[in-house]
Write a protein that holds these residues in place. Structure first.
Motif, PDB file in Angstrom:
ATOM      1  N   GLY A  69       0.781  -1.226   0.000  1.00  0.00           N
ATOM      2  CA  GLY A  69       0.000   0.000   0.000  1.00  0.00           C
ATOM      3  C   GLY A  69       0.813   1.277   0.000  1.00  0.00           C
ATOM      4  N   LEU A  70       2.127   1.176   0.163  1.00  0.00           N
ATOM      5  CA  LEU A  70       2.953   2.385   0.207  1.00  0.00           C
ATOM      6  C   LEU A  70       3.041   3.080  -1.152  1.00  0.00           C
ATOM      7  CD1 LEU A  70       5.874   1.320   2.576  1.00  0.00           C
ATOM      8  CD2 LEU A  70       4.073   2.983   3.027  1.00  0.00           C
ATOM      9  N   GLY A  71       2.810   2.343  -2.226  1.00  0.00           N
ATOM     10  CA  GLY A  71       2.850   2.941  -3.561  1.00  0.00           C
ATOM     11  C   GLY A  71       1.833   4.055  -3.721  1.00  0.00           C
ATOM     12  N   GLU A  72       0.721   3.954  -3.001  1.00  0.00           N
ATOM     13  CA  GLU A  72      -0.315   4.988  -3.083  1.00  0.00           C
ATOM     14  C   GLU A  72       0.170   6.315  -2.507  1.00  0.00           C
ATOM     15  OE1 GLU A  72      -3.995   3.580  -1.430  1.00  0.00           O
ATOM     16  OE2 GLU A  72      -3.801   1.663  -2.467  1.00  0.00           O
ATOM     17  N   GLY A  73       1.085   6.257  -1.543  1.00  0.00           N
ATOM     18  CA  GLY A  73       1.609   7.481  -0.944  1.00  0.00           C
ATOM     19  C   GLY A  73       2.892   7.978  -1.590  1.00  0.00           C
ATOM     20  N   ALA A  74       3.434   7.173  -2.487  1.00  0.00           N
ATOM     21  CA  ALA A  74       4.698   7.544  -3.128  1.00  0.00           C
ATOM     22  C   ALA A  74       4.548   8.830  -3.932  1.00  0.00           C
ATOM     23  CB  ALA A  74       5.183   6.417  -4.036  1.00  0.00           C
ATOM     24  N   PHE A  75       5.520   9.713  -3.799  1.00  0.00           N
ATOM     25  CA  PHE A  75       5.560  10.982  -4.525  1.00  0.00           C
ATOM     26  C   PHE A  75       4.294  11.816  -4.315  1.00  0.00           C
ATOM     27  CE2 PHE A  75       8.333   8.009  -6.811  1.00  0.00           C
ATOM     28  CZ  PHE A  75       9.522   8.717  -6.776  1.00  0.00           C
ATOM     29  N   LYS A  76       3.751  11.781  -3.099  1.00  0.00           N
ATOM     30  CA  LYS A  76       2.509  12.499  -2.791  1.00  0.00           C
ATOM     31  C   LYS A  76       2.613  13.989  -3.127  1.00  0.00           C
ATOM     32  CE  LYS A  76      -0.774  13.449   0.898  1.00  0.00           C
ATOM     33  NZ  LYS A  76      -1.072  13.293   2.330  1.00  0.00           N
ATOM     34  N   VAL A  77       3.733  14.606  -2.788  1.00  0.00           N
ATOM     35  CA  VAL A  77       3.917  16.041  -3.056  1.00  0.00           C
ATOM     36  C   VAL A  77       3.945  16.303  -4.560  1.00  0.00           C
ATOM     37  CG1 VAL A  77       5.503  17.993  -2.773  1.00  0.00           C
ATOM     38  CG2 VAL A  77       5.108  16.428  -0.881  1.00  0.00           C
ATOM     39  N   VAL A  78       4.624  15.437  -5.287  1.00  0.00           N
ATOM     40  CA  VAL A  78       4.697  15.579  -6.750  1.00  0.00           C
ATOM     41  C   VAL A  78       3.333  15.338  -7.372  1.00  0.00           C
ATOM     42  CG1 VAL A  78       5.778  14.682  -8.851  1.00  0.00           C
ATOM     43  CG2 VAL A  78       7.125  14.878  -6.749  1.00  0.00           C
ATOM     44  N   ARG A  79       2.602  14.385  -6.833  1.00  0.00           N
ATOM     45  CA  ARG A  79       1.277  14.062  -7.381  1.00  0.00           C
ATOM     46  C   ARG A  79       0.258  15.179  -7.157  1.00  0.00           C
ATOM     47  NH1 ARG A  79       1.289   7.584  -6.054  1.00  0.00           N
ATOM     48  NH2 ARG A  79       1.800   6.994  -8.194  1.00  0.00           N
ATOM     49  N   ALA A  80       0.582  16.097  -6.270  1.00  0.00           N
ATOM     50  CA  ALA A  80      -0.302  17.253  -6.059  1.00  0.00           C
ATOM     51  C   ALA A  80      -0.161  18.275  -7.188  1.00  0.00           C
ATOM     52  CB  ALA A  80      -0.001  17.900  -4.711  1.00  0.00           C
ATOM     53  N   GLU A  81       0.877  18.126  -8.007  1.00  0.00           N
ATOM     54  CA  GLU A  81       1.108  19.051  -9.124  1.00  0.00           C
ATOM     55  C   GLU A  81       0.274  18.639 -10.331  1.00  0.00           C
ATOM     56  OE1 GLU A  81       5.285  18.671  -9.839  1.00  0.00           O
ATOM     57  OE2 GLU A  81       5.834  19.354  -7.825  1.00  0.00           O
ATOM     58  N   ASP A  82      -0.260  19.615 -11.031  1.00  0.00           N
ATOM     59  CA  ASP A  82      -1.019  19.316 -12.246  1.00  0.00           C
ATOM     60  C   ASP A  82      -0.112  18.689 -13.292  1.00  0.00           C
ATOM     61  OD1 ASP A  82      -3.384  20.308 -11.241  1.00  0.00           O
ATOM     62  OD2 ASP A  82      -3.053  22.330 -12.012  1.00  0.00           O
ATOM     63  N   GLY A  83      -0.620  17.676 -13.979  1.00  0.00           N
ATOM     64  CA  GLY A  83       0.112  17.064 -15.075  1.00  0.00           C
ATOM     65  C   GLY A  83       1.319  16.257 -14.657  1.00  0.00           C
ATOM     66  N   ASN A  84       1.353  15.812 -13.392  1.00  0.00           N
ATOM     67  CA  ASN A  84       2.523  15.038 -12.955  1.00  0.00           C
ATOM     68  C   ASN A  84       2.565  13.671 -13.646  1.00  0.00           C
ATOM     69  OD1 ASN A  84       1.848  12.666 -10.943  1.00  0.00           O
ATOM     70  ND2 ASN A  84       0.354  14.295 -10.559  1.00  0.00           N
ATOM     71  N   VAL A  85       3.772  13.179 -13.831  1.00  0.00           N
ATOM     72  CA  VAL A  85       3.991  11.952 -14.587  1.00  0.00           C
ATOM     73  C   VAL A  85       3.457  10.716 -13.866  1.00  0.00           C
ATOM     74  CG1 VAL A  85       6.320  11.512 -13.699  1.00  0.00           C
ATOM     75  CG2 VAL A  85       5.724  10.758 -15.985  1.00  0.00           C
ATOM     76  N   PHE A  86       3.370  10.756 -12.538  1.00  0.00           N
ATOM     77  CA  PHE A  86       2.968   9.569 -11.795  1.00  0.00           C
ATOM     78  C   PHE A  86       1.471   9.275 -11.886  1.00  0.00           C
ATOM     79  CE2 PHE A  86       6.908  11.006  -9.745  1.00  0.00           C
ATOM     80  CZ  PHE A  86       7.683   9.892 -10.019  1.00  0.00           C
TER      81      PHE A  86
END
Length: 197
Positions: free
Chosen positions: A37-54
């Motif tokens: 389940g840790l994959g869901e939290g991975a790069f959380k800050v980056v995932r808050a950005e519009d158009g992020n690759v993740f």
């Protein structure tokens, strides 16, 4: 650990430099001792950005991550490797890695590939549209466009990854020798054996 031979697939063209382990997996996710389940939290800050690759469906489940220089710096949290593994990432390619992150990745079956910046830049271009192949046995990263980038790896790490051996697996490979030693010590020095409880 699953043996690592060759990985082929899309790659996250992330490319950022100095990405620390708190960016890979924020501290709020460190309360667990489970790797799931840790994959869901991975790069959380980056995932808050519009158009992020993740969160781009084009890269969903990509087995390769292309990063910038000094990837995995910061704290020594092994959860960073766990999070990448839970995302399905088997390979991280970058010009350099934090030593502790690289060690944690290896212990969790993730290959860290160090390549020069120009090779990483080229792979970033390819990753935008096409898959990348990482062949551990031959120590080479290739693309459909005939790009070929050889990479160094410690021979011990290579053999462990190819065989799918983590530290427990390595220990179990010596179980006969360990048992023989324990029997010898028990026979030669019986006073060392634990007594009745």
């Amino acid at each position: 650990m699953e043996p690592f031979k060759q990985v082929e697939g899309r790659a996250y063209p992330f490319g950022r430099k100095n990405v620390d382990t708190d960016v890979i997996i924020p501290a709020e996710f460190l309360k667990t001792i489970s790797r799931e389940g840790l994959g869901e939290g991975a790069f959380k800050v980056v995932r808050a950005e519009d158009g992020n690759v993740f969160d781009d469906p084009e890269y969903a489940g990509a087995p390769v991550l292309i990063a910038g220089d000094n990837f995995g710096c910061g704290s020594s949290r092994e959860h960073a490797a766990w999070a990448l593994d839970d995302m399905g990432v088997r390979v991280v390619i970058a010009p350099s890695f934090s030593d502790i992150f690289s060690s944690n990745a290896f212990k969790n079956g993730i290959l860290t590939v160090e390549l020069p910046q120009d090779a990483v830049d080229r792979l970033m271009e390819v990753a935008a549209t096409d898959p990348i192949t990482v062949d551990l046995d031959n120590q080479v990263v290739t693309t459909p466009f005939q790009d070929r980038f050889e990479f160094p790896i410690d021979p011990f790490r290579k053999s462990c990854l190819l065989a799918g051996l983590d530290e427990i697996g390595l220990t179990l490979e010596s179980s006969d020798a360990i048992s023989a030693y324990e029997h010898k010590v028990a026979a030669d020095k019986p006073w060392l054996a634990p007594g009745p409880a």
